[in-house]
Write a protein that holds these residues in place. Sequence first.
Motif, PDB file in Angstrom:
ATOM      1  N   SER A 188      21.671 -27.332  14.821  1.00 19.39           N
ATOM      2  CA  SER A 188      21.659 -26.489  15.675  1.00 19.39           C
ATOM      3  C   SER A 188      22.870 -25.534  15.981  1.00 19.39           C
ATOM      4  O   SER A 188      22.783 -24.475  16.253  1.00 19.39           O
ATOM      5  CB  SER A 188      21.330 -27.312  17.121  1.00 19.39           C
ATOM      6  N   ALA A 189      24.058 -26.142  15.925  1.00 22.18           N
ATOM      7  CA  ALA A 189      25.278 -25.368  16.052  1.00 22.18           C
ATOM      8  C   ALA A 189      25.537 -24.340  14.684  1.00 22.18           C
ATOM      9  O   ALA A 189      25.846 -23.226  15.012  1.00 22.18           O
ATOM     10  CB  ALA A 189      26.392 -26.198  15.898  1.00 22.18           C
ATOM     11  N   ALA A 190      25.084 -24.764  13.736  1.00 20.21           N
ATOM     12  CA  ALA A 190      25.248 -23.701  12.521  1.00 20.21           C
ATOM     13  C   ALA A 190      24.159 -22.519  12.544  1.00 20.21           C
ATOM     14  O   ALA A 190      24.602 -21.550  12.378  1.00 20.21           O
ATOM     15  CB  ALA A 190      24.999 -24.582  11.171  1.00 20.21           C
ATOM     16  N   VAL A 191      23.045 -23.018  13.117  1.00 18.74           N
ATOM     17  CA  VAL A 191      22.127 -21.861  13.169  1.00 18.74           C
ATOM     18  C   VAL A 191      22.298 -20.856  14.224  1.00 18.74           C
ATOM     19  O   VAL A 191      22.404 -19.742  13.994  1.00 18.74           O
ATOM     20  CB  VAL A 191      20.665 -22.571  13.588  1.00 18.74           C
ATOM     21  N   ARG A 192      22.778 -21.459  15.344  1.00 13.95           N
ATOM     22  CA  ARG A 192      23.467 -20.774  16.375  1.00 13.95           C
ATOM     23  C   ARG A 192      24.479 -20.043  16.184  1.00 13.95           C
ATOM     24  O   ARG A 192      24.457 -18.549  16.542  1.00 13.95           O
ATOM     25  CB  ARG A 192      23.462 -21.636  18.014  1.00 13.95           C
ATOM     26  N   ASP A 193      25.533 -20.429  15.614  1.00 18.74           N
ATOM     27  CA  ASP A 193      26.696 -19.606  15.410  1.00 18.74           C
ATOM     28  C   ASP A 193      26.614 -18.628  14.472  1.00 18.74           C
ATOM     29  O   ASP A 193      27.413 -17.525  14.445  1.00 18.74           O
ATOM     30  CB  ASP A 193      28.016 -20.712  15.015  1.00 18.74           C
TER      31      ASP A 193
END
Length: 934
Positions: free
Chosen positions: A557-562
């Motif tokens: 989730s963090a990689a997709v969001r960032d």
Amino acid sequence: MSTSTPSHNSFNTAKTLKLGKKQQYHYHSLAELGESGYDMERLPFSIKILLENLLRREDGATVTKEDIEAVIHWQAEAEPDKEIFFMPARVLLQDFTGVPAVADLAAMRAAVQQLGGKAAQINPFTPADLVIDHSVQVDHYGSAGAFGLNAKLEFQRNRERYEFLKWGQQAFDNFHVVPPDSGIVHQVNLEHLAPLAMTAEIDGEQWVYPDTVIGTDSHTTMINGLGVLGWGVGGIEAEAALLGQPSSMLIPQVVGFKLSGDLPAGVTATDLVLAVTERLRQVGVVGKFVEFFGPGLSQLGLADRATIANMAPEYGATCGIFPVDEKTMEYMRLTGRDERAALAEAYFHAQGLWFDPSQPEPHYSQVVEFDLGTVEPSLAGPSRPQDRVNLSDVRNSFRQALAQQLEREGKEVDATQRERWLGEGGNVTLAPELEHIDGNIKDNNVFKLCAPVRQPDGTTYNLCHGSVVIAAITSCTNTSNPAVLMAAGLLARNAVKRGLQTKPWVKTSLAPGSKVVTDYLIRAGLMPYLEGLRFHLAGYGCTTCIGNSGPLPDHISAAVRDTDLAVAAVLSGNRNFEGRINPQVKANYLASPPLVVAYALAGNLNMDLTKDPLGIDPNGEPVYLQDIWPDKSEVDEVIRQHVSSEEFKRVYSNIFNGDESWRGLAAPEGELFQWHNDSTYIKEPPFFHDMSPEPPGLADIQGARVLVKLGDSVTTDHISPAGAIAEESAAGQYLIQQGVKPQDFNSYGARRGNHEVMVRGTFANIRLRNQLAPGTEGGMTRLLPDGAQMTIYDAAQQYQQQGTPLIVLGGTEYGTGSSRDWAAKGTLLLGVKAVIAQSYERIHRSNLVGMGVLPLQFQNGDNADKLGLSGEERFDIVGLENLEPAQTLTVKATADDGKVTEFQVRNRIDTAKELEYVRHGGILPYVLRQAITS
């Protein structure tokens, strides 16, 4: 159920059917009409079912002799203009739509009592089944304990809702609930609930008639595969049917879909239905019945037929029905309904409803010919189920969609790099996550393809555009079909034996439509191989397809969001609209279960699975899809050995009992439900507050403002999302104010019993693009005339305080998708009086009417842009006091500078009955007033 029969029998069709030595049934004979000189052979199967429905219900008022004659003399090419009243034999509910339906019935009981009637007057007249299947989420996956953990969370989150439904089960007659973790509503209906031939005691005598059904889920049409006429309706219309009100409809056109040939090797029923969907969308069948016939019918088993029928909403038809034949009876016996099959076979033969390929073909409004031999392996996406893509073209499909998205977002894309990405120079032979040079990606460019990710266990890799982060075997479309489930299991077996593994970034899940599926996968020895690829059982219910995919792992989730990655989902479902599957997943492709497994192995859409290897085996050899694809003969043999009637009988013998959690629920009792003001799940609906004994009628709309201006193909998911509730959204902020923590928000679908949540969620889909608030996505608009930007809910509240009526401007296919009653209920509660669109999806138009909202349609090829409407004008719609069905009206739009634009719209209240509903302020107030006066 014992009831009374209408006294009219103008065509003298009442006959007796004897079954064996003792059983005797009365029925209305279509064959008798043939003996009387009427040409029954020219009528399509589905029209004959409608005809029987009218013959049985002729009373001289709701159903007249003239109505019956109109169906007998059905004209294939005629435009629909004759209104009839169809009364289904059953109503089918799922819990997302069932909870608000039961809440409305409970509120109606209180309202009737307040107006001097008796609460028990509000009681289902038509038998109804509710299957709790839409609430389970895939929070846990890829482990043996996933199912138990998800089921436990489901009960924790939904206890209030389940107690409420259990109250309804004891409070209402003719109402049965299939408890959670039992299966998907359509598969349970197909495998168990549908009798095919319905029986009832009428005036002390046994009668038999065709099973017909309407359901609060678009995919109720799945039962058409069994030869049962039925379709999806909004919750409002279903509630009316529960209370004995027939469905108003125009006698439809019927498109005949003539099947010929055989499916090629390696092609699945999923590939077939995607091809059928594409073809029928091209033909244009919205509002029409589709009926399948031809020599190719014999090549399709019942499960294949059900797969095609399931997706009727995706090809736009009211229904997609198959006639009854020997394949139907084989399935009835396979699923443990031998007695039902014997009666049905005798009845359908006696009625002349049995499909006989040697008989003359019926007359159809249009015939579409389709060669099964032309079907290729396919997916559909990235955001619409009708957008079929050959397996070999998936990579280019995704890349084109990504480029368009970036350009739509205003991001600069270098032409040279764009060509490298979209052209042959950008092709890869393995997923780009695997192409490392000192930790960097070979093909990195302006698209910023990838981002480094470290898992909690220390595993590192690059997550990229096109990475498949969700691979889900889910949904009623395919999990009712043993052929594609066994194929998925066999492909998994072959992959495991070659040493392949699913990629670590893929969230895998198996959510079958009934417990029979896991039984036969276990019996066939295939479940261990699926589990070896992390396709563990996650739940029995509609999970990923409805938006209950659960959150992505934190590091993903963090990689997709960032880095704003365009990651993907591949699922064996029927819906893939924007923002539906998971809020962080931008590309969603529908695929057969074996292809879902294949993409979990590949891990990225940037591959041509017809050429590129899925992975490398332990010996360093590439493994291709064709290397592990199971042979059809093996699939058929595994089905023959391991799918048996004993499994169906055992699973369904106690289907209404539920597990220990359900049996332990302490539900309230009594005729009236005791509402709790502090509940955030179940609130008394506001639709009957201060209701007058007499209908308010219609008044002109003057000085209306546009709340939302939308483009084409706006779905009910855009209007009323079913997935996650964002913390920053109006609904999320409301829940926080009520003391609910974000981790306990649950989904919009689960909160449908609370109008305060749902009205705040209306037009709040994260992918909604309101043209009144350019540059934004989500539930934003501008308050006119000053133009202050705010949430749609806040603007609607201010408009209501000012006494300003509201309208919505839309494009083509407005309200396509699920039969979501809250898309109409929320529209009403926001203060919207009318919607003006270029065209409507059938169910949503009906739902708007059912809530008293005017559906108006641009005429003469007009739309808002062609007319130069910015949406900032004030709108007057006059002539409503003397409104007639399908009437042409003039709308005046006055801009701030005084310029007036006049244009014509057609009133899409199509029938006199619908007009009566709108005059009452909606179908529910109409039914309530009828109950009081009767």
